[in-house]
Structures are given as structure tokens and as C-alpha cells.
Design an enzyme around this catalytic site. Structure first.
Site, PDB file in Angstrom:
ATOM      1  N   GLU B 280      20.178 -10.366 -32.373  1.00 19.29           N
ATOM      2  CA  GLU B 280      19.448 -11.629 -32.242  1.00 19.29           C
ATOM      3  C   GLU B 280      20.403 -12.813 -32.160  1.00 19.29           C
ATOM      4  OE1 GLU B 280      16.604 -11.506 -35.484  1.00 19.29           O
ATOM      5  OE2 GLU B 280      15.298 -10.145 -34.395  1.00 19.29           O
ATOM      6  N   ASP B 359      10.117  -3.868 -37.081  1.00 23.86           N
ATOM      7  CA  ASP B 359      10.497  -5.016 -37.898  1.00 23.86           C
ATOM      8  C   ASP B 359       9.430  -5.360 -38.928  1.00 23.86           C
ATOM      9  OD1 ASP B 359      11.928  -7.137 -38.849  1.00 23.86           O
ATOM     10  OD2 ASP B 359      11.390  -8.500 -37.235  1.00 23.86           O
ATOM     11  N   GLU B 387       6.571 -11.734 -44.397  1.00 27.50           N
ATOM     12  CA  GLU B 387       6.608 -12.304 -43.047  1.00 27.50           C
ATOM     13  C   GLU B 387       5.425 -11.851 -42.185  1.00 27.50           C
ATOM     14  OE1 GLU B 387      10.209 -11.438 -40.970  1.00 27.50           O
ATOM     15  OE2 GLU B 387       9.550 -12.365 -39.100  1.00 27.50           O
TER      16      GLU B 387
END
Lengths: 663, 663
Positions: B280, B359, B387
Site C-alpha cells: 500500500e 483484510d 474497522e
């Protein structure tokens, strides 16, 4: 004293006022008559041109016949020209511009500059030029402080603000003056210097920070531009310490009167206020049970003694809508809110209406509100900043779209250009970018806006010719051809690869750049397409739909009422139809979606190669910046094409009639 | 000198260490034997409890029989307990805890605290307690400077950072110490204090700002917690001024050796580095044509002389993937990158693997990488910060999910808990919020993580019982029942109203809160569901799909290979099936989607009313905060339900079998 020209910082593009554009004027003998502040501006322009090209300029009351050009600020027999009109004629080898006001003389000079050598050949019968609209305004959505979400310029794609940086006035007044000069050359005469979303730092421009606004006003004044300010309706509370902002409260009225008096002490020719009230979270009169006319009239009363105007925006809708609710229609909101108030607005209040009922989409119908408030001064608001039209990374010349809007005839055969008695306004697309507008070709939008505001029935291609002539004065003819090739159809090209048939809002939420077909589909913003496996579009008809179509007079109400008579390009705005619905073009809706998306990309590829062919014929920096943006435009157009086509193929199951690749 | 307890600021919730939890210990006579820094911590705890509840505590070598509790840091015959183990027994009225290390004694004390009065009744045979995993770590994704997009804490839903504020160390070391105390009480022994995305300010923690890390380490040390640091692979360039960060370059190796030596000068028990490389946008060894083993071994070599460890994250994939490309599969990436490197990592390197191949979705299969690197020390990374599981506005107790992961048996019958020889790590969900975790019930996640890291085969409901007993020590039995009712099934409830059948990523892009079925469908992130009008899911089979299923050993490779044998809850992760596909439950996929979404909302409504019934029986501030969050959870759950159901109804055209309202 002739006003010296502002000096541009190294590397800043001259836009449509490069020195060479003044060759015809600057190589001749000019006489200037009359006395007024703006005459010094005119004198400075001519003097600078003469220094460069060997001509001469004198002032005074002397015979005309030794001069090629007479710029005459007269006082007799020219009342009809008012402050901004001018005449232009040529006889016996002398070209004469007359005006009765300083602005008129300046606009007359720029008229001669546009004509170039043609202004000095043969005879010219006297022509009288007057702006059709008295107010031709840019609204800057510039924030004083950097907003955590919106940045320095809300919806800004041209660098930072020309006025503000990191919470302060930049104080680079020469650049502001150069900006004013560009605006005057296309006829703009008013600028609002801050965002309609008035945050805390910005609110104080009205009071203790008015000096910063006065500095900007001082830099714009020599170019005939009045300065306006966006204010917060809650200012009596947040700045004045009052417990209310109720427009009928005496203390509130007194506060605004006194605040406004002080503004005029600082800026005697201040233009007035711009207000976004009860919209997207901004405060407004609804909190006190008052109407928007009462809200607007509060500020109008404060401004009226000084000749100022309040621009009250009609962009009021429910931005917390439930997507499940198909009876509420955002498109209806402005009409529903404001038509009942027709006749209630004070003389010094202008109702500022977006050109479409939604929000600056690449294709919308014209707002029915514009035709429905005969007893109200309306201003029409356009968006030069390309929020939904490619963000100045894509070429999208909006002249043709704006022209369609301005020529649209509401009931009683009145065009939008005629109905916009309160003026034409554009959200600015300029910033501190070296090319002013990020994309060099987006300068054409700013220029076209000014010229269309001066004359709403102008032919946009002719306006573009003016812009090309000024901006590329020494270029060979194929440059003009190339610019037309890449600009003329660019709005329709953008429409092709983005939003089909008036559907709108298929964009990434928040920043609005790039495709997201469902991005606003389940949102609170009132922006839906209702696509399912069978069809797409919003039924806004009177019988089965939201009734929005009924807000129009005839012939539009009738035409929009049925999918059979509704223009193709607005079909999905007004109707929910099956994918197999056959358009007037003979294609089905789904095949139209596929075809236009493939075509749009092909047109971008073609435009990119036309631009590449102009290398060496235009300024290298301009060429490079445009070439670089074409790469991004092409990438973006392909992404739009593939996402939109894939979305509808997956949903409809209908294969492309031509067997092209859809993912 | 007994260590005084940290003083919590007014209004900060005591979490699972309220004073009343110490009643049993504090009302008795305690003898403490032994000498070590952590013995002072233990003494301080007992002394404070005795002051409150009237007991007594003494130190020294005296006979046991006058004491209810003996905490004995012995040195003989207890080698097998190492630093962290302890024994606990009770005979003849005396409860004895023995340990050979300070941590062991502290953990033993907390064990007695958890037992409460039961620790002091009857006889107890000697039990030996040892952590199954030597490293039980929290990774804080805290930024030193406020990141413009990610804020102070990346994916933080519990206020600001406990360590940093606005670019500086907060220096509120008593709060850090109180945090360490909570962590020790659930068995956590390592904390990484900054975000794995290492921005400019954060990079300097390694060098000139190491003193700020040392202060934190000093506050955590008395609770047996070692401090770790996330570092940038590019540090030799950005901080050291070298021209390369090539892991085989001698100057680079020297730079890391010297930098690490200085770190250990400041923090002698420093734990080591955490690295996110080539992921990333973070820098890594790929830039130099080196492998990730070479990258990790560079840092391992620098740390090894001091006993430190590098945690090298396996979260490496192409985040610029083209959504049109169906051959690339992000789920494959970690395995494809790292399995060829098995055996090449140095002894002081730990490969840190996310528990699933994507993820931290609410449902993923267990990462096949975990079973495929027998010659590498692996740590398994969980995400305590919610998240993708409701962002601490929704109740989502993750104990059962983590337990499923940890008990999952890869080939050769080894469980994930056994394979995680490098430790268990969680991304932290704590911040400076008064309740530590935003949602008070999210404290249960933090607690459960620590206890599962200590004992991966623990029964999660038993862990929850511990947490309830500590956190609500004086509550009537219906509180425990109520907490089980709202927590036990909350993960599956969240799964029901969000992502069906393992599909994942149907969330708002960027912030990941709230539904957006197509939010990641046309993105570069490798996160797709491929829903069309006929079906949905990703074919990850070996024959026709991406081959991901083939990365597993048996029986999983075989089970996942076919929709007939694949577990329902992972069906859409492994297979693209028609909406009419019949699940093992007997329902069609589409009916399962509708049913679970309706059920999920009903379960939230039920939980909310259970919680409401506990008013007056739990601390009012806790009750109010949870009640307020339930309103948002219910709103969110309804939004998920309606958007997901509407999306699939519009796409499939299949009506709900029970005729419920779908929009």
C-alpha cells in the site's frame, strides 16, 4: 496618471491578454478624452501597448483627425449608454469609441483589441454595445482558512485561492489586479470573494476583517469590478453576540444595518452580500419560523441605503432525504420553496437560482423556477468550476451548454437570458495556478461565461473565436481549427462517456471525480437513478411520478410528461423506462448507453491526437500542460466507459449489439 | 518500594480493573516473597487493595501459615515456569502463588483477583499456568502527527492516541501506566506504539525522537510490557542520508546496526521493530530487487545482538489492481509472495500474517499461508479495532471469531494457535476515550484478545465470564445474563446484517463504515463480488477460478473446491453461484440474503431492549454510552438491511419469499 499594468509573476500564463493581442492598438496613434478613474486604466493599457509596438497615445481635447483611434468619454447625448455601454464607429481613417462611463470606455477599448487590425481598416458604421445583463458576476468558493474537507477552494481545481492562503489574505494584489483585468476584458463586473459556505474565519470578513476585503476591492476597482461578500445568516449571533438571528427582530435588523454601514465605510462601492441559507447545514430563517423572503429582505434593507444588493440563493432542499422515500423529489425543492414567495422580495434582493433543478450536472433540464417568478429579480447561477464536468482535468467547454440554457424559452416566450434580470453568476474556476484555471483550455469557460453574460444570445462558437484570437494571436490558422476541433464538441463528449440521457450523479461520492454508478443511489442527497434489472430513470411525471414535470409551463410540461415526447437527452431525468425502450434515435436505451460510452472514449482519443498535432504551434508550456491532462482524461474516460457499461450489462444482461468488450 | 497505582483522570472508566474487583484480595492477609522490579508492582497492587478493603500485606521470609495469600517469587525448582508462568494452589487455609519471574508473579496475582472469593475457599490442587504463546502483542496504529486522511489514530474509533497528540508525545504517563496495567491483567506483554504506515514525523521516533518512546517504555515496563516500534524500510535514506536502503548494502546494514544500538541504549528491553514493506505504498526491498526475507533479515541482524525481534508483515499485495482483470486474486498474494521464502528468514525475524487472506472482514477463511511455512516463525495478526466490524459503534464481540481462527486446524492437524509460534498480535482498539475503546462493550474484545493469546484454545464464553466478573463485580446475576445475551452472538448478528456468505467488502470506500454494495466493486483494491443479474461470488477454485482454494492443504482444499462441500458461510468467497443456488441450510442464496438481513436487524432490536432492561443495574455512564451506541447500531443495521436487500432485489428480480418490504 495612467495606471501601470499589473506585473504577472514569472511563469504565469497571460490567458486571453497576451501582449501580442494589443499589437493593432499599440502600433497606432490614440487620443483619449475625458476624465474618470477608469480612464486612467484605459490610458495605462494603451500606453503599455504603444511602448511595446511603437504607437503613441495622448490625452486632451484636440482634433480627432490626426489619430487612428479616439477613445472618448463624453458626457452629452449618451445617456442611453449608461455606465457600461459604448459605441464604436470608423470614418475618415479614425476609429472612435464613445462612452458615458469609465466602464463603457474600458469595454470599448477591449472591443477594439478583439477586433485587432480589422478595427483600423475601411469604414465601420456606428454600433452601440450594451450589456444585456447589468450584473455579470463570479462567485469564488474560496475559503480563508484551509477547510479540512474542502481545502482552500471548495470545488477548486486550479491551485490555491487568488485571495486567501492558510487563514490570511495573501496580499498579492498585483495578481488580483491582473485577474480583474482579465475579467474586465470579457465583461465581468462583480466578484464575490469567499465561499457561500461561510465557516468561522470567513464569517469575520464582514466585521473586523473587512479591511482584507477592502484591499481586494481596491485592486479590482480599476477594472470596473465591484466586490461582494458571502455572509452567514447567523452572524448577529456568532459575531454580534445576540441571542437570535431572527430577521424580524429589531436588534438583529439594527446589527445588520450597523455592520453594513461599516462595510461601506471601508468599501464605498461594495456590491452586496451573497447568502446560502437553510441549505446543506448553513443557518437560515427557517430556524425562526420566517420565510426566505423575510430572510433576504432583512439584508436587503441593510444594503438598500448604500445601493447594495443581496444575492439570496435558491439552492434549498432536504439533504437528509431517505433514499427509500420515492415521493420526495429534490428537483422540486427550489420551486416548491420559492414560488409561493414571488412578489415578496425587496427591490434590493436578488434570488439566485441554479440553472438546473439539481446541481450542475452535465445535463439537466432548465430550472422551472426561472420561469415561475415574474415579480422577483432572478439571477441565474452557472458553474464554471468543473465540479461535475471533469474538474479541469478533462476538456469540457461549457459555452454550448450555457448557451442552450440561456436561450431556453420558458412560457410566454421569455428566454432564460431575458428572465435573469438580476444577472448571470458563475461559480469561479480560477485560482493561483500558473494557467489560472488548471487546464489551460478551461480558460475558455471563464471567457465564455463573461461574454455570454454580456450577451446571452451570442453564438458560442463566435465567442470561442474571440477567445482563440486573443489567446493565440500569432498562431497559424490550423491552431484555430484544432482548438475548435477539441473544444466545440467537448461538452457532449464528456456527457457521452459519463452520464447517459440526463441521469446524472453517477459519480464518486464526496469529490465527484470518476465513475460510481451507485455512488449516490442509496445516499441522503436526493440523487437517484433507480436502475434495476429491467430499467432505469426517475419518474417525475404528474400522473405516476413526483410531479416535477408539472412545474413547467407549456410546451415543456406537455413535452416532458411522456417518454414519447420527452427529448432523448433528458429521458431518464423524467422517466423510468425499460432498457429496451426505443429512443427517437432509433436505438434502445441500453444500446445508447453502450454506444455513447464507446464513442466518448474514441472522441477523447481523437481530440488528444489533434492536440498532439499542434505541438510547436502553441506556447510549449500550454501545450505540455494540456497534453498531460489529456492522458488523465483518456484514462478517466476509459474508466467511465468500462464501469458504466459493465454495470448496466451486469444488471440488464443485454449484450452489446456490436459485440464490443464489456467486463 | 511498592509501586503506587496509576491515578486515572476523573471520569475515566476502570474497565476490567474496578476497585471492587480487588475486594477478595484486599480484605485478606497477604505475604509477598522475593525481589524483582515487578514484585514492587505486585506489592503496590495488594497494598492499594488492602487500604481499601482492610487487609494487610507484608514482605519477607516468614512462615506462611498466618497468611491467606502467599505470593512467592522463588528461584528454585521452578525453571519450567520461565519468566511468565506461575502455579496456584490452596491448602490449610493458605493460597499460594509461585513464580520464577516477575511477570509470572504479576499474572498470578491477577489470576487470584479473577478467582475472587473462590481463591480463598476450600482446597485447590496445584495448577500450573503458562502462556501458550510467548508474544502477546498489541499494534497501535497511532500517528504522532495528525494524518490528513487517517487522523491521529489510523482506523481509530476510541478518541485520540494514548501516546501522541498533534505531533508530540502526550507525556501523560500515568494514563499510559494505567493502560499497561489493564493489558497486564489480561496477559498482554508487548505494545508497538506507532502506525505501521510510518509517515515523516513517525519515522524519527527511531532516531532523534527515541526518547519519547523510552518514556512510554518506562511507563509500561512495571507491567511486564515491552515496547516495540514501527519503522520505515527507507529510514537509511530518509533519516540517514544514504543513497539507498538496499538490504545487502554494507552502509545500510551498518546504519541499521548503529541506529539499533542507540535504541537499546535508550530502551534496554526494547522489543523490536514492526515493518510494513512493499505494501500500500510503503517502501520495501522490492525496489532493490531483494526478497522480503532479505529485507527482514537486515533488521533481524541489527536486533539480534540485543535480543530484539523484527515483525515483518505479510500483508503484501497489488493495491493498484485492474478490476477488469479476473485472473489476479488478492487473496492469493501473501501465499504467493512468502511461501517460496520459507526457511530463509533469520531466527530473530517473525513473519506477521493477517488471519485471513484479505483484510479483517467479518468473515474470511483462515489464511492458507499460516499452514504453509513450517520453517518460519509466524505471528498471527487479528484486528481488535473494529474497522470492518462496526467501528465500535456496533456491538461486535470478536471472541468467537478469533477462537474459530485459532482452533482452525491446518494440514498435519496443527491449529492456528499452535502454528503462531511467533505470537498473537492485534491491532489495538484503545484510545484516550473515557471508556478506552469508544464502545464500553468493546473492552471485551481487548480483554478477550489478551486471554486468547495466553491460551488460544480457551473457551471464549469462559473468557467473557472472566471479563464480566471483573468489570461488573457488584452487579446482580441478570447483568451477566444480559451481557451474554447482547455479546455472545453479536459477531454473527453483525455478519447477518452486513456481508452475506463470506462476500466481504460491501462497505463505504475509504472509511469502511456503512453499506455500499458496489463500493469496492470497480476499485483497484482487489475486492470484488462480481454480482450480476444472475448470481454472485468469486470463483477461487483451481479448475475454473483463480486457484486460491488450491493453496490449502487437505481437507480444506477439497472442501473449498466445490460449492457442494464449501461451508455456507464461505460460499461466495470461493464460488460464483446463481441466486437460486440452494445452501446446506435449504435456503436459496437470495432468500438467505434477505432472511439474514431482516434477522440481523431484529437481533439488534432485541439486544437493544435487553440492554435497556439493565438500566440501574450497571454504572450509569457505561449504560448511557452503550444505550446511545445502540441507537446508531440500529440505524446502521436498518441501513445495511435495506441497501443490501434493495441492491439484490433490484439485480436479481427475485421477490422475498415472505413478502417483506424491500425498496
Amino acid at each position: 496618471m495612467p495606471l501601470p499594468l499589473p506585473v504577472l509573476p514569472e511563469g504565469v500564463d497571460p490567458a486571453w491578454l497576451p501582449p501580442a493581442a494589443f499589437r493593432a492598438v499599440g502600433s497606432r496613434r490614440t487620443l483619449i478624452r475625458g476624465s474618470a478613474p477608469l480612464v486612467e486604466t484605459v490610458h495605462g493599457e494603451v500606453a503599455q501597448a504603444c511602448r511595446r509596438f511603437g504607437g503613441r497615445v495622448v490625452r486632451g481635447v484636440v482634433p480627432d483627425d490626426a489619430y487612428d483611434l479616439v477613445l472618448d468619454l463624453g458626457t452629452e447625448g449618451q445617456e442611453s449608454l449608461a455606465d457600461e455601454g459604448f459605441t464604436c464607429a470608423r470614418e475618415r481613417g479614425t476609429t472612435t469609441v464613445t462612452a458615458s462611463g469609465g466602464r463603457g470606455l474600458l469595454y470599448g477599448l477591449f472591443h477594439v483589441v478583439r477586433l485587432g487590425d480589422a478595427a483600423f481598416t475601411g469604414e465601420r458604421a456606428r454600433e452601440t454595445h450594451r450589456p444585456a445583463l447589468a450584473l455579470r458576476m463570479l462567485d469564488h468558493w474560496d475559503n480563508v482558512a484551509v477547510h479540512p474537507v474542502m481545502g482552500q477552494v471548495e470545488r477548486g481545481y486550479a491551485g490555491g485561492s487568488l485571495f486567501w492562503r492558510d487563514g490570511r489574505a495573501r496580499g498579492e494584489l498585483d495578481r488580483v489586479r491582473a485577474y480583474g483585468r482579465l475579467l474586465a476584458a470579457c465583461g465581468i463586473n462583480a466578484v464575490s470573494v469567499n465561499n457561500v459556505n461561510v465557516h468561522a474565519a470567513e464569517a469575520r470578513l464582514l466585521t473586523d476583517r473587512i479591511g482584507e476585503v477592502a484591499d481586494i476591492a481596491g485592486a479590482l476597482r480599476p477594472y470596473g469590478i465591484r466586490t461582494h461578500l458571502s455572509v452567514s445568516f447567523a452572524a448577529p449571533i456568532t459575531l454580534g453576540g445576540l441571542s437570535t438571528a431572527d430577521p424580524l427582530d429589531e436588534a438583529v435588523r439594527g446589527w445588520w444595518a450597523e455592520a453594513t454601514r461599516r462595510v461601506y465605510e471601508a468599501i464605498p462601492d461594495f456590491g452586496g452580500y451573497v447568502v446560502k441559507a437553510d441549505s446543506e447545514g448553513q443557518p437560515g430563517p427557517f430556524a425562526y419560523g420566517r420565510s426566505h423572503a423575510e430572510g433576504a429582505n432583512l439584508l436587503a434593507a441593510a444594503l438598500e441605503p448604500f445601493g447594495g444588493t443581496v444575492h439570496w440563493r435558491a439552492f434549498v432542499y432536504d439533504h437528509r432525504q431517505d433514499w427509500r422515500d420515492r415521493t420526495t423529489d429534490r428537483a422540486r425543492a427550489a420551486y416548491d420553496h420559492f414560488v409561493p414567495l414571488d412578489g415578496e422580495f425587496a427591490k434590493s434582493a436578488v434570488l439566485q437560482v441554479k440553472h438546473g433543478p439539481m446541481d450542475f450536472q452535465v445535463r439537466e433540464p432548465v430550472s422551472p423556477l426561472i420561469g415561475a417568478m415574474p415579480r422577483t429579480r432572478l439571477a441565474v447561477e452557472l458553474q464554471a468550476t468543473q465540479e461535475y464536468t471533469g474538474q479541469q482535468r478533462h476538456v469540457c467547454w461549457l459555452g454550448p451548454m450555457w448557451s442552450e440554457v440561456l436561450r431556453f424559452r420558458h412560457e410566454h416566450d421569455q428566454s432564460v437570458g431575458e428572465l435573469a434580470r438580476g444577472g448571470l453568476v458563475a461559480v469561479s474556476n480560477a485560482g493561483d495556478d500558473p494557467f489560472w484555471t488548471g487546464h489551460p483550455l478551461a480558460q475558455a469557460n471563464l471567457y465564455s461565461f463573461g461574454r455570454l453574460a454580456w450577451r446571452p444570445d451570442a453564438e458560442p462558437r463566435a465567442v470561442l473565436d474571440e477567445w482563440i484570437g486573443l489567446s493565440f494571436p500569432d498562431a497559424p490558422p490550423q491552431v484555430a481549427d484544432g482548438l475548435h476541433a477539441v473544444l466545440d464538441g467537448s461538452w457532449r463528449t464528456y456527457e457521452k462517456y459519463t452520464a447517459p440521457l440526463g441521469v446524472g450523479f453517477m459519480v464518486q461520492p464526496g469529490h465527484h471525480y470518476g465513475p460510481s454508478v451507485d455512488g449516490y443511489e442509496y445516499s441522503p442527497w436526493g440523487t437517484y437513478h433507480f436502475a434495476d434489472r429491467d430499467g432505469i430513470g426517475v419518474d417525475r411525471g404528474v400522473k405516476s411520478g413526483t410531479g416535477f414535470a408539472g412545474q413547467y409551463g407549456e410546451p415543456w410540461a406537455g413535452l416532458y410528461a411522456s417518454p414519447d415526447t420527452c427529448p432523448d437527452e433528458l429521458l431518464l431525468f423524467f422517466h423510468h423506462v425499460p432498457y429496451g425502450h426505443v429512443l427517437k434515435s432509433g436505438k434502445t436505451v441500453i444500446q445508447h448507453i453502450y454506444d455513447t460510452h464507446f464513442e466518448g472514449v474514441e472522441e477523447v482519443e481523437e481530440a488528444r491526437s489533434v492536440w498532439a498535432s499542434l505541438a510547436g504551434q502553441v506556447d510549449p508550456a500550454r501545450h505540455a500542460r494540456v497534453a498531460e491532462r489529456y492522458e488523465e482524461q483518456l484514462r478517466g474516460a476509459r474508466e467511465w466507459r468500462d464501469q458504466v457499461n459493465s454495470y448496466f450489462f451486469r444488471k440488464s444482461g443485454v449484450p452489446d449489439g456490436r459485440g464490443r468488450r464489456i467486463y
